[in-house]
Each structure stands twice: as structure tokens, then as C-alpha cells.
Design an enzyme around this catalytic site. Structure first.
Site, mmCIF file in Angstrom:
data_model
loop_
_atom_site.group_PDB
_atom_site.id
_atom_site.type_symbol
_atom_site.label_atom_id
_atom_site.label_comp_id
_atom_site.label_asym_id
_atom_site.label_seq_id
_atom_site.Cartn_x
_atom_site.Cartn_y
_atom_site.Cartn_z
ATOM 1 N N CYS A 113 0.812 -1.222 0.000
ATOM 2 C CA CYS A 113 0.000 0.000 0.000
ATOM 3 C C CYS A 113 0.848 1.277 0.000
ATOM 4 C CB CYS A 113 -0.948 0.016 1.190
ATOM 5 S SG CYS A 113 -2.062 -1.393 1.182
ATOM 6 N N HIS A 246 -3.127 7.351 1.864
ATOM 7 C CA HIS A 246 -3.545 6.002 1.485
ATOM 8 C C HIS A 246 -4.922 5.753 2.085
ATOM 9 C CE1 HIS A 246 -3.846 1.817 0.832
ATOM 10 N NE2 HIS A 246 -3.582 1.463 2.077
ATOM 11 N N ASN A 276 -9.992 -0.091 0.016
ATOM 12 C CA ASN A 276 -8.536 0.009 -0.003
ATOM 13 C C ASN A 276 -8.031 -0.625 -1.302
ATOM 14 O OD1 ASN A 276 -5.786 -0.300 0.345
ATOM 15 N ND2 ASN A 276 -5.928 -1.101 2.430
HETATM 16 N N1 ACO Z 1 -18.153 -7.748 10.015
HETATM 17 C C1 ACO Z 1 -18.597 -7.945 11.255
HETATM 18 N N2 ACO Z 1 -17.766 -8.213 12.296
HETATM 19 C C2 ACO Z 1 -16.440 -8.272 12.043
HETATM 20 C C3 ACO Z 1 -15.923 -8.068 10.737
HETATM 21 C C4 ACO Z 1 -16.848 -7.806 9.704
HETATM 22 N N3 ACO Z 1 -16.461 -7.575 8.428
HETATM 23 N N4 ACO Z 1 -14.592 -8.189 10.790
HETATM 24 C C5 ACO Z 1 -14.271 -8.442 12.073
HETATM 25 N N5 ACO Z 1 -15.374 -8.502 12.816
HETATM 26 C C6 ACO Z 1 -15.507 -8.758 14.258
HETATM 27 C C7 ACO Z 1 -14.294 -9.499 14.786
HETATM 28 O O1 ACO Z 1 -14.458 -10.909 14.610
HETATM 29 C C8 ACO Z 1 -14.336 -9.099 16.238
HETATM 30 O O2 ACO Z 1 -15.291 -9.879 16.912
HETATM 31 P P1 ACO Z 1 -14.983 -10.517 18.350
HETATM 32 O O3 ACO Z 1 -14.743 -9.330 19.240
HETATM 33 O O4 ACO Z 1 -16.218 -11.284 18.677
HETATM 34 O O5 ACO Z 1 -13.745 -11.350 18.166
HETATM 35 C C9 ACO Z 1 -14.857 -7.664 16.210
HETATM 36 O O6 ACO Z 1 -15.510 -7.513 14.936
HETATM 37 C C10 ACO Z 1 -13.783 -6.609 16.342
HETATM 38 O O7 ACO Z 1 -12.720 -6.933 15.418
HETATM 39 P P2 ACO Z 1 -11.430 -6.040 15.285
HETATM 40 O O8 ACO Z 1 -10.520 -6.677 14.282
HETATM 41 O O9 ACO Z 1 -10.879 -5.768 16.653
HETATM 42 O O10 ACO Z 1 -12.052 -4.696 14.667
HETATM 43 P P3 ACO Z 1 -11.384 -3.299 14.446
HETATM 44 O O11 ACO Z 1 -12.190 -2.248 15.066
HETATM 45 O O12 ACO Z 1 -9.907 -3.305 14.749
HETATM 46 O O13 ACO Z 1 -11.536 -3.097 12.864
HETATM 47 C C11 ACO Z 1 -10.215 -3.253 10.863
HETATM 48 C C12 ACO Z 1 -10.920 -4.008 11.984
HETATM 49 C C13 ACO Z 1 -11.241 -2.451 10.116
HETATM 50 C C14 ACO Z 1 -9.546 -4.256 9.947
HETATM 51 C C15 ACO Z 1 -9.167 -2.283 11.448
HETATM 52 O O14 ACO Z 1 -8.398 -2.947 12.412
HETATM 53 C C16 ACO Z 1 -8.227 -1.695 10.403
HETATM 54 O O15 ACO Z 1 -8.627 -0.917 9.550
HETATM 55 N N6 ACO Z 1 -6.940 -1.990 10.491
HETATM 56 C C17 ACO Z 1 -5.916 -1.379 9.624
HETATM 57 C C18 ACO Z 1 -6.009 -1.751 8.187
HETATM 58 C C19 ACO Z 1 -4.917 -1.008 7.430
HETATM 59 O O16 ACO Z 1 -4.626 0.129 7.672
HETATM 60 N N7 ACO Z 1 -4.258 -1.608 6.523
HETATM 61 C C20 ACO Z 1 -3.191 -0.827 5.867
HETATM 62 C C21 ACO Z 1 -2.463 -1.436 4.956
HETATM 63 S S1 ACO Z 1 -3.272 -2.651 3.962
HETATM 64 C C22 ACO Z 1 -1.995 -3.331 3.024
HETATM 65 O O17 ACO Z 1 -0.852 -3.035 3.160
HETATM 66 C C23 ACO Z 1 -2.350 -4.407 2.019
#
Ligand code: ACO
Length: 319
Positions: A113, A246, A276
Site C-alpha cells: 500500500c 492512502h 482500499n
Molecule cells: N463484520 C462484522 N464483524 C467483524 C468483521 C466484519 N467484516 N470483521 C471483524 N469482525 C468482528 C471481529 O471478529 C471481532 O469480533 P470478536 O470481538 O467477537 O472477536 C470484532 O468484529 C472486532 O474486530 P477487530 O478486528 O478488533 O475490529 P477493528 O475495530 O480493529 O476493525 C479493521 C478491523 C477495520 C480491519 C481495522 O483494524 C483496520 O482498519 N486496520 C488497519 C487496516 C490497514 O490500515 N491496513 C493498511 C495497509 S493494507 C496493506 O498493506 C495491504
């Protein structure tokens, strides 16, 4: 000529749109969860017959047209991608053939990314050193082909697309400063750890991400590199007209903007309808805001991105 400037921008999004509501019919998620956690409403998905290089070609043609140059003036092609058509030859070679520009140098940059930032910084060095006069820089991805569509933690986040710029030598200020960083100790947090051996795919062939850990690192790394880039260039944050980040997560973008003291009115956000798109996201956002008239010539832009590795970086420029 002592500067390298963006002469033109272009982008391409596949016609097919996949909304959160449609996704929720396939996997255990909801529009509400995706919008609240990421800011994403929909993403574009590549047509079955298209390859990443087809998306790259359309974005490149738009950038060439916007720069008002003859394509034969291009003397270097750099493509940033994580989802090339094949292991080799490089996407840049495939794109060079599709553009009909035989014999000019062409190579890929792999920084996920942050790929477009790495490619832009490389193009800047080529132009400033006199090794190239007009460089085509492309970020193109078909991330949808790297996803496990049963994994709700990742499949809701990504989309497909391509963006491109033409960088050219100029006596007008253009790219003011570029700063890159990497830390391979974090490679296990975000990866696709597969390779080919003995004619078979070995390892996990889908994108894996520890979302919360990536989120935490991304906010700090992007905030820090933005400040360092501005300081090293001697530019005050109040002089930044547009942050073009990004497009991974709205909450990361908001946190970075807040750290810089920039109101969201000065931030280009396209992830709502695109998700993304990895290396394509920054040039897609840039082209979007140039074409809708928000970004104007002479304005100061700060571009920044982070990807698996980790790799991250920022480019400060006068548009
Ligand atoms: N729908 C519903 N529930 C979900 C989903 C979904 N799509 N995905 C995860 N959950 C659930 C999880 O299972 C978890 O449930 P649990 O508590 O019962 O275990 C709960 O939601 C919370 O999950 P988290 O992963 O803690 O959610 P978070 O608020 O951190 O959001 C996300 C996840 C959106 C992926 C976030 O962490 C994020 O954006 N991270 C950074 C991504 C990024 O910046 N990437 C950059 C580079 S990408 C690259 O280089 C290719």
C-alpha cells in the site's frame, strides 16, 4: 532543470461495484459494521477478463492525455503493484508492451500500500539526477483476487483500480521532499505468505492481516513521517492545502489529520466508494480531486501511505 513535477494524472475503476449490502449476503457482516469501523460503503471489482495491466493501461492513457504529452516522450515506466499479472515478467514490462513503447526501461516496485509513494520517490530521483525526463508512474491492483471471500476480517476492506501520474523535469517547484521507511520485523502482521515451489503454491495464498495491530502501527507511523517530511522540507503544516493519504480506513485518516492539525476539509477521502486499493489508492484519490477541481496548480500536497512489511512513506509536493 532542478525539479520534478507532476505533469498529469489519470485513473481507472472497473465498472462492477460491490456494495456492503451485497457483501453481507455472502459473508457474516453488515453495512453498519463496515461503515462504522472503516468508512467503506462499496468497492469496485475487476471484470473476469481483465488483468491488473489492463487497469494500469487505462489509467496510464488518462495520465498521458492529462499531461498533454506524446507517449513517446516517456523514457521510464515504474509500476507499483502487489497483484501483478504473473510472477514475471514485471507488470511494467507488460504495460510497456501494451503502451507500444519498446526499449525504454521499465520496472516494478513492491511496497504494497506504500508502493505508489516508493515509486514516486524513485521517479523523483531519476528525474532530478537527469537519468530520466518523463516518467510514467502507475499504481495498479486487483486486490479482489488476493482475498479469501469467506474471511470477513479482510474481504470487506479492499477494492480494485489503478491510478497514474506523469512526472517530468521542470524549472518550477514540484516534488519538494520524499521520505521512505521500512521495518521488516513486522512482516507477520500483514502478508500473503505464499510462494511457488515444485509447481505448487506453498503457504497461505490469501491476504492475512492482524487488523488492530496494523491500525495501531499505521496511525503512529503515518503521523510521525508526515511531521518529519514537513520538518525536513522546512514547510509548516499550515501551508499544506491537501493531505492525500492512502485509503485504508477512515479512522486512520482522521487520526493522522488530527495529529497534523488539518481539518478534514483539507483531506481527500475516496475510500467510501473504492475501499482500499493498495498501491492504486493514492493516485486514484489524487486524480479524483484534480478532476473535480479541488486540487489546483500551485497548491501544496502531502501524500502518504503504509503497507505490509511494514513499509511507509510520504511525498510533499507543489502541484
Ligand atoms: N463484520 C462484522 N464483524 C467483524 C468483521 C466484519 N467484516 N470483521 C471483524 N469482525 C468482528 C471481529 O471478529 C471481532 O469480533 P470478536 O470481538 O467477537 O472477536 C470484532 O468484529 C472486532 O474486530 P477487530 O478486528 O478488533 O475490529 P477493528 O475495530 O480493529 O476493525 C479493521 C478491523 C477495520 C480491519 C481495522 O483494524 C483496520 O482498519 N486496520 C488497519 C487496516 C490497514 O490500515 N491496513 C493498511 C495497509 S493494507 C496493506 O498493506 C495491504
Amino acid at each position: 532543470m532542478s525539479y520534478s513535477r507532476i505533469l498529469g494524472t489519470g485513473s481507472y475503476l472497473p465498472a462492477q461495484v460491490l456494495t456492503n449490502v451485497q457483501l453481507a449476503e455472502r459473508v457474516d457482516t453488515s453495512d453498519e459494521w463496515i461503515v462504522a469501523r472503516t468508512g467503506i460503503h462499496a468497492r469496485h471489482i475487476v471484470d473476469a477478463q481483465d488483468k491488473t495491466s489492463d487497469l494500469a493501461l487505462r489509467a496510464a492513457e488518462a495520465a498521458i492525455s492529462s499531461a498533454g504529452i506524446d507517449k513517446h516522450e516517456i523514457d521510464l515506466i515504474i509500476v507499483a503493484t502487489t497483484t501483478p499479472d504473473m510472477l514475471f515478467p514485471s507488470m511494467a514490462c507488460i504495460l510497456q508492451e501494451k503502451l507500444g513503447l519498446p526499449s525504454i526501461p521499465a520496472f516494478d516496485v513492491q511496497a504494497v500500500c506504500a508502493g505508489f509513494i516508493y515509486a514516486l520517490a524513485t521517479a523523483n530521483s531519476y528525474v532530478k539526477s537527469g537519468l530520466a525526463k518523463k516518467v510514467l508512474v502507475v499504481g495498479a491492483e486487483t486486490m479482489s483476487r488476493l482475498l479469501d471471500w469467506n474471511d470477513r476480517r479482510t474481504c470487506v476492506l479492499f477494492g480494485d483500480g489503478a491510478g497514474a501520474v506523469i512526472i517530468g523535469a521542470s524549472d518550477q517547484p514540484g516534488i519538494l521532499h520524499a521520505k521512505l521507511a521500512a521495518d521488516g520485523r513486522y512482516q507477520s502482521l500483514l502478508n500473503t505468505p505464499a510462494h511457488i515451489a515444485d509447481g505448487q503454491i506453498q503457504g497461505h495464498p490469501y491476504l492475512y492481516m492482524d487488523g488492530p495491530a496494523v491500525f495501531k502501527f499505521a496511525v503512529k507511523a503515518l503521523s510521525d513521517i508526515a511531521v518529519k517530511t514537513l520538518n525536513e522540507a522546512g514547510v509548516d503544516k499550515s501551508q499544506v492545502d491537501w493531505l492525500v493519504p492512502h485509503q485504508a480506513n477512515l479512522r486512520i485518516i482522521e487520526a493522522t489529520a488530527k495529529h497534523l492539525g488539518l481539518p478534514m476539509e483539507k483531506v481527500v477521502v475516496t475510500l467510501g466508494q473504492q475501499g482500499n486499493t493498495s498501491a492504486a489508492s493514492i493516485p486514484l484519490a489524487l486524480d479524483h480531486a484534480v478532476r473535480d477541481g479541488r486540487i489546483q496548480r500551485g497548491q501544496t500536497l502531502l501524500l502518504e501511505g503504509i503497507g505490509g512489511g511494514f513499509v511507509w512513506g510520504a511525498v510533499l509536493l507543489t502541484f
